[in-house]
Write a protein that holds these residues in place. Sequence first.
Motif, PDB file in Angstrom:
ATOM      1  N   LEU A   1    -106.931 118.766 -37.443  1.00  0.00           N
ATOM      2  CA  LEU A   1    -105.847 117.637 -37.348  1.00  0.00           C
ATOM      3  C   LEU A   1    -105.886 116.977 -35.951  1.00  0.00           C
ATOM      4  O   LEU A   1    -106.033 117.483 -35.067  1.00  0.00           O
ATOM      5  CB  LEU A   1    -104.500 117.893 -37.723  1.00  0.00           C
ATOM      6  CG  LEU A   1    -104.302 118.346 -39.334  1.00  0.00           C
ATOM      7  CD1 LEU A   1    -102.990 118.430 -39.688  1.00  0.00           C
ATOM      8  CD2 LEU A   1    -104.758 117.437 -40.203  1.00  0.00           C
ATOM      9  N   PRO A   2    -106.315 115.543 -36.130  1.00  0.00           N
ATOM     10  CA  PRO A   2    -106.333 114.904 -34.848  1.00  0.00           C
ATOM     11  C   PRO A   2    -104.915 114.824 -34.092  1.00  0.00           C
ATOM     12  O   PRO A   2    -104.121 114.802 -34.652  1.00  0.00           O
ATOM     13  CB  PRO A   2    -106.875 113.552 -35.231  1.00  0.00           C
ATOM     14  CG  PRO A   2    -106.559 113.096 -36.474  1.00  0.00           C
ATOM     15  CD  PRO A   2    -106.506 114.650 -37.251  1.00  0.00           C
ATOM     16  N   GLN A   3    -104.914 114.552 -32.754  1.00  0.00           N
ATOM     17  CA  GLN A   3    -103.713 114.563 -31.987  1.00  0.00           C
ATOM     18  C   GLN A   3    -103.137 113.160 -32.276  1.00  0.00           C
ATOM     19  O   GLN A   3    -102.058 112.963 -32.177  1.00  0.00           O
ATOM     20  CB  GLN A   3    -103.751 114.961 -30.545  1.00  0.00           C
ATOM     21  CG  GLN A   3    -104.306 116.286 -30.124  1.00  0.00           C
ATOM     22  CD  GLN A   3    -104.509 116.591 -28.738  1.00  0.00           C
ATOM     23  OE1 GLN A   3    -104.359 115.657 -27.727  1.00  0.00           O
ATOM     24  NE2 GLN A   3    -104.620 117.767 -28.360  1.00  0.00           N
ATOM     25  N   LYS A   4    -104.097 112.265 -32.501  1.00  0.00           N
ATOM     26  CA  LYS A   4    -103.758 110.984 -32.568  1.00  0.00           C
ATOM     27  C   LYS A   4    -104.193 110.336 -33.772  1.00  0.00           C
ATOM     28  O   LYS A   4    -105.501 110.598 -33.939  1.00  0.00           O
ATOM     29  CB  LYS A   4    -103.606 110.044 -31.610  1.00  0.00           C
ATOM     30  CG  LYS A   4    -103.393 108.561 -31.532  1.00  0.00           C
ATOM     31  CD  LYS A   4    -103.566 107.878 -30.103  1.00  0.00           C
ATOM     32  CE  LYS A   4    -103.266 106.324 -30.269  1.00  0.00           C
ATOM     33  NZ  LYS A   4    -103.708 105.836 -28.856  1.00  0.00           N
ATOM     34  N   PHE A   5    -103.498 109.794 -34.828  1.00  0.00           N
ATOM     35  CA  PHE A   5    -104.207 109.133 -35.853  1.00  0.00           C
ATOM     36  C   PHE A   5    -103.743 107.613 -35.892  1.00  0.00           C
ATOM     37  O   PHE A   5    -102.448 107.126 -35.976  1.00  0.00           O
ATOM     38  CB  PHE A   5    -103.875 109.329 -37.222  1.00  0.00           C
ATOM     39  CG  PHE A   5    -104.529 108.897 -38.538  1.00  0.00           C
ATOM     40  CD1 PHE A   5    -105.814 109.319 -38.865  1.00  0.00           C
ATOM     41  CD2 PHE A   5    -103.909 107.679 -39.038  1.00  0.00           C
ATOM     42  CE1 PHE A   5    -106.147 108.895 -39.897  1.00  0.00           C
ATOM     43  CE2 PHE A   5    -104.483 107.175 -40.385  1.00  0.00           C
ATOM     44  CZ  PHE A   5    -105.780 107.673 -40.748  1.00  0.00           C
ATOM     45  N   SER A   6    -104.524 106.317 -35.781  1.00  0.00           N
ATOM     46  CA  SER A   6    -104.265 105.124 -35.373  1.00  0.00           C
ATOM     47  C   SER A   6    -104.385 104.316 -36.674  1.00  0.00           C
ATOM     48  O   SER A   6    -105.530 104.237 -37.288  1.00  0.00           O
ATOM     49  CB  SER A   6    -104.842 104.626 -34.352  1.00  0.00           C
ATOM     50  OG  SER A   6    -104.836 105.156 -33.019  1.00  0.00           O
ATOM     51  N   VAL A   7    -103.652 103.536 -36.992  1.00  0.00           N
ATOM     52  CA  VAL A   7    -103.657 102.621 -38.391  1.00  0.00           C
ATOM     53  C   VAL A   7    -103.320 101.167 -37.501  1.00  0.00           C
ATOM     54  O   VAL A   7    -102.221 100.988 -36.873  1.00  0.00           O
ATOM     55  CB  VAL A   7    -102.499 102.593 -39.160  1.00  0.00           C
ATOM     56  CG1 VAL A   7    -102.665 101.920 -40.371  1.00  0.00           C
ATOM     57  CG2 VAL A   7    -102.755 104.305 -39.824  1.00  0.00           C
ATOM     58  N   SER A   8    -104.131 100.318 -37.562  1.00  0.00           N
ATOM     59  CA  SER A   8    -103.921  99.050 -37.259  1.00  0.00           C
ATOM     60  C   SER A   8    -104.411  97.801 -38.159  1.00  0.00           C
ATOM     61  O   SER A   8    -104.995  98.118 -38.958  1.00  0.00           O
ATOM     62  CB  SER A   8    -105.077  98.641 -36.020  1.00  0.00           C
ATOM     63  OG  SER A   8    -106.173  98.892 -36.425  1.00  0.00           O
ATOM     64  N   ILE A   9    -103.696  96.808 -37.800  1.00  0.00           N
ATOM     65  CA  ILE A   9    -103.593  95.529 -38.978  1.00  0.00           C
ATOM     66  C   ILE A   9    -103.508  94.366 -38.127  1.00  0.00           C
ATOM     67  O   ILE A   9    -102.439  94.390 -37.278  1.00  0.00           O
ATOM     68  CB  ILE A   9    -102.847  95.878 -39.947  1.00  0.00           C
ATOM     69  CG1 ILE A   9    -102.920  94.547 -41.081  1.00  0.00           C
ATOM     70  CG2 ILE A   9    -101.401  96.010 -39.498  1.00  0.00           C
ATOM     71  CD1 ILE A   9    -101.923  94.827 -42.321  1.00  0.00           C
ATOM     72  N   GLY A  10    -104.117  93.248 -38.216  1.00  0.00           N
ATOM     73  CA  GLY A  10    -103.897  92.239 -37.522  1.00  0.00           C
ATOM     74  C   GLY A  10    -103.314  91.232 -38.205  1.00  0.00           C
ATOM     75  O   GLY A  10    -102.529  91.517 -39.157  1.00  0.00           O
ATOM     76  N   SER A  11    -103.632  89.756 -37.872  1.00  0.00           N
ATOM     77  CA  SER A  11    -103.286  88.836 -38.687  1.00  0.00           C
ATOM     78  C   SER A  11    -104.001  87.670 -38.795  1.00  0.00           C
ATOM     79  O   SER A  11    -104.608  87.230 -37.672  1.00  0.00           O
ATOM     80  CB  SER A  11    -101.585  88.243 -38.110  1.00  0.00           C
ATOM     81  OG  SER A  11    -101.058  87.123 -38.702  1.00  0.00           O
TER      82      SER A  11
END
Length: 218
Positions: A23-33
Motif C-alpha cells: 500500500l502506498p504511503q500517500k494516495f492523492s485524489v484531485s479534482i479541479g473546477s
Amino acid sequence: MNTNYQMWITGNAEQEKLQIPVLPQKFSVSIGSKNTSVDVTGLGEITIKQSRPAYQFSFSSFFPRTNFPGIENVPLTDPQQCVERINGWIDSKKPVHIIITGAGINEYCTIEKFNHYEEGGDVGTIHYDLTLKEYREVTVRQVSVAGSTATVQPAETRVDNTTTPKTYTVKKGDCLWNIAKSLYGSGADYTKIYDANKGTVGSNPNRIYPGQVLTIPE
C-alpha cells in the motif's frame, strides 16, 4: 499494515486482476473546477457553474522482488509480470477498474501515467508512479415525443472494458518456445501460451502445426 484496506486494479471485465502488494504511503485524489466568472454591470462578478471535471488518482509504491512483512497475506507476483499487466491495459485502450476497500473508492479509470524504475541495492524490485483519471462512458438519451409531451429515457451507463484476446497464427518452423521468445522476450514463458491453448494444442506442447490460431495471454 491496516488489513481493512486493499487496493485492486482489474481489467477486461474483471477477468484480469492485480492486487497492489504494498500500500502506498500517500494516495492523492484531485479534482479541479471548470467554473467561469464574468463581470455583469450592476451585479459584479458572477460565477457560472459547469459540470465537474474528472477525478484524478495518483500514488507511488513498488512491486517487491521478495516477501517481507509489509505484504503479509498478499501473494507475491513477479514484478515484471505486474509491469506487463499494466502496460497491457494501457495498450488495450480500455478503462480499468480501481477498487480500494475501506476507502470508498470504486471507479473506472484510464491510466494516464505509468513510470517504473529499479534502484541500486534491490535488483528486481520495481518502483513505480501511477496516475489514473476517472472514466465516463459517453451516453445518448432517447427522447420520445407524444403530442405535446416529451419523455426522456435514462441512458445506459454500464462501462464495458472487455478486451479482445490477442492471437497468433502458427507458421512453418514455429515452436512455442520461439513464439514466447518473440512475444514475451523469454522462451520460458511458453507455458503461458500452452496453458491458454491446451484445447487446440493437445497434451504435447511440442506439436503445433502451421495454420493453428493460438490465443496469446497478456
